[in-house]
Write an enzyme that holds these catalytic residues in place. Structure first.
Site, PDB file in Angstrom:
ATOM      1  N   LYS A 189       0.838  -1.200   0.000  1.00 22.54           N
ATOM      2  CA  LYS A 189       0.000   0.000   0.000  1.00 22.54           C
ATOM      3  C   LYS A 189       0.871   1.247   0.000  1.00 22.54           C
ATOM      4  O   LYS A 189       1.940   1.276   0.615  1.00 22.54           O
ATOM      5  CB  LYS A 189      -0.911  -0.023   1.232  1.00 22.54           C
ATOM      6  CG  LYS A 189      -1.960   1.079   1.296  1.00 22.54           C
ATOM      7  CD  LYS A 189      -2.841   0.868   2.519  1.00 22.54           C
ATOM      8  CE  LYS A 189      -3.898   1.958   2.660  1.00 22.54           C
ATOM      9  NZ  LYS A 189      -4.764   1.728   3.846  1.00 22.54           N
ATOM     10  N   SER A 244      -9.582   1.647   3.321  1.00 17.00           N
ATOM     11  CA  SER A 244      -8.776   2.422   2.394  1.00 17.00           C
ATOM     12  C   SER A 244      -7.780   1.592   1.595  1.00 17.00           C
ATOM     13  O   SER A 244      -7.141   2.092   0.683  1.00 17.00           O
ATOM     14  CB  SER A 244      -8.005   3.491   3.178  1.00 17.00           C
ATOM     15  OG  SER A 244      -7.122   2.890   4.119  1.00 17.00           O
ATOM     16  N   SER A 258      -9.774  -0.742   7.407  1.00 15.49           N
ATOM     17  CA  SER A 258      -9.258  -0.519   6.055  1.00 15.49           C
ATOM     18  C   SER A 258      -8.642  -1.737   5.391  1.00 15.49           C
ATOM     19  O   SER A 258      -8.330  -1.690   4.205  1.00 15.49           O
ATOM     20  CB  SER A 258      -8.232   0.621   6.070  1.00 15.49           C
ATOM     21  OG  SER A 258      -8.860   1.855   6.314  1.00 15.49           O
TER      22      SER A 258
END
Length: 539
Positions: free
Chosen positions: A94, A181, A205
């Protein structure tokens, strides 16, 4: 014989607390929106276009990849490629987790040119284990969002379409979000581009994208996996999690990452880790052999009645019931429990996380590093830089957090939220019969036979929203915030949570997930139970 209370709970959608949950989420949105209006902030359409990405020219139909670093000479340290537990395993990271000499943008214009000079501890451990790190993935800006639509690179599309095996539907009315997210990390795993991916989980997330994409996602116990090199959003909540298609793969990666780190002051001590390991070994050794027809016999699983608010769509229930039945067939005893502070957890989470974000993101001033607006003179440059480079959602949460920490609002907002957090922690401690290895206070631990070892609940209130609904102009943030209502309690308590795919909804065919939660440090218990559950469900 199945517990009637549990089955009544999951058949009847809705609770007396659901209205409170909704009001809590709306109050957060209303407060932040009011502050935005008073400050008359305007977003920069150029900086936050939904069409712009930089993916090194690589075609990515899901808009999940920010950079392809497959050919990088820093993929793994010398010798790691020929040995290590993760030799030959491909991974994605990420974009809020530092990778040396590669863009760590947090999907924000504020950090569009930032390249760290070091690897995050989690990345270093992966390299040492022989991992082939291939991609940096898209995410909600600074990890703030539940749909992965708040990104300078545009929204991430969900690869789990039941109607197309070849790629996105390319129709906003049918195409779904990947969840946020960590949507980019979930998408590349679901699409088969990598074997596993790292994401961050502050309030759901990792678990929410896992549920929406039909894969496995682990939020570890707070402090078990180092946060060093993870760009801070909310320090007391942030964790580095793992996404993969199977619980087995998540388990292997987690065992590599779960190490004490002197660089991280919040890293769990060796003493706490040893105590947790002893607890886990005792619990798992008391269960029958994995080859047994009922390998979970003796395990007590609790289903909290508060996790079925009116927002929960009925299509989520059949897969959840199958998960309950699957655990019972494996020998587990499933009982109904109560976590009474759950309705207040959502608003408490958004106040606490926003307050911490307002402090952490104050460092992005355009002076030392990050985006800078040269046209504004003096102190106006600070406001102009942050107004231009931060997206709407990030600015909203900064303002909410700043307001909650003011002298006039502190007692009514941040202090009350902190008290709710303590109540949530006490609720879990009372429900679980496993000792918390991170604290010496045994008063908060249920020691009798009424407690449970694991908690089971739906991962989300519905299947993934459509992109059209999520990106509708003027869509209130409350609708997005409510998606986190089932994930934030475990985050506030610092407990491990494992999202496992439970099959597809019968009406729209999109994935539905269930989540397992246990005591701090009992990540391996969740993984043990999760492996059997995933096998039983065939997901």
């Amino acid at each position: 014989m199945r517990n009637r209370g549990v089955h009544r709970c999951i058949i009847s959608v809705g609770s007396s607390n659901a209205a409170h949950v909704r009001r809590c989420a709306v109050s957060c949105c209303t407060l932040a929106s009011a502050n935005l209006a008073r400050r008359d902030l305007t977003s920069s359409s150029a900086a936050h276009s939904n069409s712009g990405t930089f993916r090194d020219g690589r075609f990515d139909p899901y808009n999940a990849i920010i950079a392809d670093i497959t050919s990088s000479s820093t993929s793994s340290p010398s010798g790691a490629a020929t040995k290590g537990r993760l030799k030959g395993w491909t991974a994605a990271i990420k974009s809020n987790i530092c990778i040396r000499d590669h863009p760590t943008t947090c999907s924000s214009a504020m950090l569009q040119h930032f390249k760290p000079t070091f690897d995050a501890s989690a990345v270093s451990l992966l390299r040492q284990a022989g991992t082939d790190i291939r991609y940096i993935t898209n995410c909600d800006e600074f990890g703030m969002g539940s749909n992965n639509i708040h990104s300078v690179h545009g929204p991430v599309r969900n690869p789990a379409s039941p109607r197309s095996e070849s790629g996105p539907i390319w129709n906003l009315e049918e195409e779904r979000v990947a969840g946020g997210s960590s949507g980019g990390s979930a998408a590349v795993v679901k699409a088969g581009l990598v074997r596993f991916a790292l994401g961050s989980d502050t309030g759901g997330s990792v678990r929410l994208p896992a549920a929406y994409c039909g894969i496995v996602g682990l939020k570890p116990s707070y402090g078990l996996v180092s946060r060093w090199g993870l760009v801070s959003y909310a320090d007391s909540l942030d964790t580095v999690g793992v996404l993969a298609k199977t619980v087995e793969d998540v388990s292997v990666v987690h065992s590599v990452l779960s190490q004490n780190d002197p660089h991280d002051p919040t890293s769990a001590s060796q003493q706490a880790r040893a105590a947790a390991a002893t607890t886990v070994e005792t619990l798992i050794s008391a269960l029958p052999s994995s080859n047994s027809s009922q390998p979970l016999k003796g395990l007590r699983v609790g289903v909290p009645k508060e996790y079925f608010p009116v927002e929960l769509h009925p299509r989520v229930l059949p897969p959840f019931r199958r998960a309950v039945a699957g655990l019972e067939e494996l020998g587990a005893q499933v009982v109904q429990i109560t976590l009474p502070s759950t309705p207040s957890a959502l608003s408490a989470y958004y106040i606490i996380s926003s307050a911490e974000a307002s402090s952490n993101l104050a460092r992005y001033d355009g002076v030392e590093y990050g985006f800078h607006t040269p046209s504004a003179p003096g102190h106006h440059a600070y406001a102009a830089t942050r107004t231009t480079a931060f997206g709407d959602e990030v600015r909203k949460r900064i303002l909410l957090g700043t307001f909650a920490l003011t002298a006039d609002a502190y007692d009514n907002y941040f202090l009350q939220a902190s008290r709710v957090r303590a109540q949530v922690q006490e609720d879990f401690a009372s429900a679980l019969r496993i000792r918390n290895a991170s604290t010496k206070d045994d008063k908060l631990t249920a020691r009798d036979q009424e407690g449970v070892d694991v908690i089971l609940h739906p991962s989300a209130v519905d299947t993934a929203p459509t992109l059209a609904a999520a990106m509708q102009p003027g869509e209130p943030s409350a609708a997005e915030y409510v998606q986190d209502v089932l994930t934030v309690p475990a985050s506030l308590a610092g407990l491990p949570a494992l999202a496992v795919p439970a099959g597809a909804a019968s009406d729209d065919g999109w994935p539905v997930g269930v989540t397992l939660v246990s005591q701090w440090g009992c990540d391996e218990v969740l993984l043990h139970v999760g492996k059997h559950l995933q096998t039983q469900l065939g997901t």
